[in-house]
Write an enzyme that holds these catalytic residues in place. Structure first.
Site, PDB file in Angstrom:
ATOM      1  N   GLY A  32     -44.909 -23.595   0.764  1.00 31.40           N
ATOM      2  CA  GLY A  32     -44.553 -24.997   0.959  1.00 31.40           C
ATOM      3  C   GLY A  32     -43.233 -25.150   1.686  1.00 31.40           C
ATOM      4  N   LYS A  58     -37.437 -18.492  -0.552  1.00 30.28           N
ATOM      5  CA  LYS A  58     -37.087 -19.632   0.305  1.00 30.28           C
ATOM      6  C   LYS A  58     -36.200 -19.133   1.426  1.00 30.28           C
ATOM      7  CE  LYS A  58     -35.423 -24.394   0.198  1.00 30.28           C
ATOM      8  NZ  LYS A  58     -35.043 -25.506  -0.704  1.00 30.28           N
ATOM      9  N   ASP A 152     -33.121 -35.409  -5.464  1.00 33.66           N
ATOM     10  CA  ASP A 152     -34.438 -35.372  -4.816  1.00 33.66           C
ATOM     11  C   ASP A 152     -35.546 -35.167  -5.842  1.00 33.66           C
ATOM     12  OD1 ASP A 152     -35.977 -33.503  -2.051  1.00 33.66           O
ATOM     13  OD2 ASP A 152     -36.286 -35.526  -2.853  1.00 33.66           O
TER      14      ASP A 152
HETATM   15  N1  LIG Z   1     -40.145 -27.294  -5.039  1.00 32.62           N
HETATM   16  C1  LIG Z   1     -40.353 -27.466  -3.969  1.00 32.62           C
HETATM   17  C2  LIG Z   1     -40.624 -27.658  -2.602  1.00 32.62           C
HETATM   18  C3  LIG Z   1     -40.590 -26.347  -1.910  1.00 32.62           C
HETATM   19  N2  LIG Z   1     -41.547 -25.437  -2.503  1.00 32.62           N
HETATM   20  C4  LIG Z   1     -41.362 -24.624  -3.558  1.00 32.62           C
HETATM   21  C5  LIG Z   1     -42.538 -23.952  -3.750  1.00 32.62           C
HETATM   22  C6  LIG Z   1     -42.845 -22.975  -4.784  1.00 32.62           C
HETATM   23  N3  LIG Z   1     -44.164 -22.749  -5.002  1.00 32.62           N
HETATM   24  C7  LIG Z   1     -44.528 -21.898  -5.976  1.00 32.62           C
HETATM   25  N4  LIG Z   1     -45.842 -21.686  -6.217  1.00 32.62           N
HETATM   26  C8  LIG Z   1     -46.970 -22.148  -5.538  1.00 32.62           C
HETATM   27  C9  LIG Z   1     -46.913 -23.060  -4.469  1.00 32.62           C
HETATM   28  C10 LIG Z   1     -48.106 -23.458  -3.831  1.00 32.62           C
HETATM   29  C11 LIG Z   1     -49.327 -22.940  -4.275  1.00 32.62           C
HETATM   30  C12 LIG Z   1     -50.626 -23.295  -3.615  1.00 32.62           C
HETATM   31  C13 LIG Z   1     -51.155 -24.644  -4.064  1.00 32.62           C
HETATM   32  C14 LIG Z   1     -52.514 -24.885  -3.413  1.00 32.62           C
HETATM   33  N5  LIG Z   1     -52.442 -24.780  -1.971  1.00 32.62           N
HETATM   34  C15 LIG Z   1     -51.940 -23.484  -1.495  1.00 32.62           C
HETATM   35  C16 LIG Z   1     -50.563 -23.191  -2.092  1.00 32.62           C
HETATM   36  C17 LIG Z   1     -49.363 -22.058  -5.341  1.00 32.62           C
HETATM   37  C18 LIG Z   1     -48.183 -21.679  -5.980  1.00 32.62           C
HETATM   38  N6  LIG Z   1     -43.647 -21.233  -6.758  1.00 32.62           N
HETATM   39  C19 LIG Z   1     -42.330 -21.449  -6.531  1.00 32.62           C
HETATM   40  C20 LIG Z   1     -41.871 -22.316  -5.553  1.00 32.62           C
HETATM   41  C21 LIG Z   1     -40.367 -22.341  -5.551  1.00 32.62           C
HETATM   42  C22 LIG Z   1     -40.025 -21.425  -6.715  1.00 32.62           C
HETATM   43  N7  LIG Z   1     -41.276 -20.909  -7.198  1.00 32.62           N
HETATM   44  C23 LIG Z   1     -43.441 -24.418  -2.802  1.00 32.62           C
HETATM   45  N8  LIG Z   1     -42.801 -25.318  -2.039  1.00 32.62           N
END
Ligand SMILES: N#CCCn1cc(-c2nc(Nc3ccc(C4CCNCC4)cc3)nc3c2CCN3)cn1
Length: 299
Positions: A32, A58, A152
């Site tokens: 993301g 990140k 935010d």
């Molecule tokens: N907050 C904020 C905004 C920025 N951001 C942080 C994360 C993040 N995502 C995950 N895990 C995660 C993310 C997406 C999925 C899929 C969902 C279906 N589609 C496909 C993807 C799966 C598991 N774990 C994290 C983080 C930060 C620390 N641990 C993602 N964006």
């Protein structure tokens, strides 16, 4: 002397768990976009046998708004936060050559609240939404004890650890309130998520725990709308939108109650959206009210 066996055995660099070597960080796929950077799923696999653990990394994307300094502040902020309802810091990865660094965090397998609520619409009950809301409240209460303002708070920045646990993430805009004041004034507002902003944040770029409370009310609304953006679009782009929004808020317009939302819950949202920030409840009040509604809530 550094070559003697004793020194080698205890050299801190080898045992610094928060230092991730870029060569062992295997990219898997994107997760993301956050403030100031993109987040990727990686496996930290020093043994090279795929037994290493999955981490969320990140990467800083330097652009006009975000600098390495801002990113270092975000890393520092996350590294000192220890709370069950805040995403865990794991460490940093300094990239050789390029003057950049990455933030390594625990990987939460279920992604953000937005996707989770959209995909699990039929088995998330109002009681579970209130459980998530009370956990976000506790995380925000903890932040407040350290004088941090998140700035935010939105469903997109809430991550789902399990079907009964959510965590606050993305501290890219987080600021510490100075000791002699009760608010933080931002100089360059940048790309502002104004639909989550309190009136004083829109009008005076003024942020406080009470402006985080306003945003919490919007997160409650998102939760009870199953994060369905069609029901209440919350990201409109236009130059005059902030002026228009400031005016309708001044005239006491507020987001309507989500469909089938209990009056007690909508009442919580409206408390968060009181125009005068001094009259808004604090996170511990909100937490207590949510616990009370949960007890009354029959499954
Ligand atoms: N907050 C904020 C905004 C920025 N951001 C942080 C994360 C993040 N995502 C995950 N895990 C995660 C993310 C997406 C999925 C899929 C969902 C279906 N589609 C496909 C993807 C799966 C598991 N774990 C994290 C983080 C930060 C620390 N641990 C993602 N964006």
């Amino acid at each position: 002397v550094t070559q003697s066996p004793v020194w080698r055995a205890i050299s801190p660099a080898q045992h610094d768990q928060t230092l991730f070597e870029e060569r062992h960080l295997r990219y898997i796929h994107p997760l993301g976009k956050g403030n100031f950077g993109s987040v990727e799923l990686c496996r930290y696999d020093p043994l090279g046998d795929n037994t290493g653990e999955l981490v969320a990394v990140k990467k800083l994307q330097p652009n006009k708004q975000s600098t390495l300094e801002d990113f270092k502040k975000e890393v520092k902020t996350l590294s000192i936060l220890h709370c069950d309802y805040i995403v865990k810091y794991r460490g940093v990865c300094y990239s050789t050559g390029r003057l950049s660094m990455s933030l390594v965090m625990e990987y939460l397998p279920n992604g953000s609240l937005i996707g989770y609520m959209e995909n699990n619409r039929h088995n998330v009950t109002p009681r579970r939404m209130l459980l998530f809301a009370s956990q976000i409240c506790k995380g925000m209460e903890y932040l407040q004890t350290l004088r941090y303002v998140h700035r935010d708070l939105a469903a997109r920045n809430i991550l789902v650890a399990s079907e009964s646990l959510v965590k606050i993430a993305d501290f890219g805009l987080t600021k510490v309130i100075p000791c002699d004041k009760e608010y933080y004034r931002v100089t360059q507002p940048g790309e502002s998520p104004i639909f989550w902003y309190a009136p004083e944040s829109i009008n005076e770029s003024r942020f406080s725990h009470k402006s985080d409370v306003w945003s919490f009310g919007v997160v409650l609304h998102e939760l009870f709308c199953y994060c369905d953006t069609n029901s209440n679009p919350k990201r409109v782009r236009s130059p005059s939108i902030s002026m228009q929004l400031a005016n309708i808020l001044k005239n006491n317009w507020r987001l309507p109650a989500p469909p089938n939302c209990q009056p007690k819950v909508y009442n919580l949202m409206k408390q968060c959206w009181v125009y005068n920030f001094e009259e808004r409840p604090c996170f511990s009040d909100l937490g207590n009210q949510i616990e009370t509604i949960m007890q009354d809530e029959r499954e």
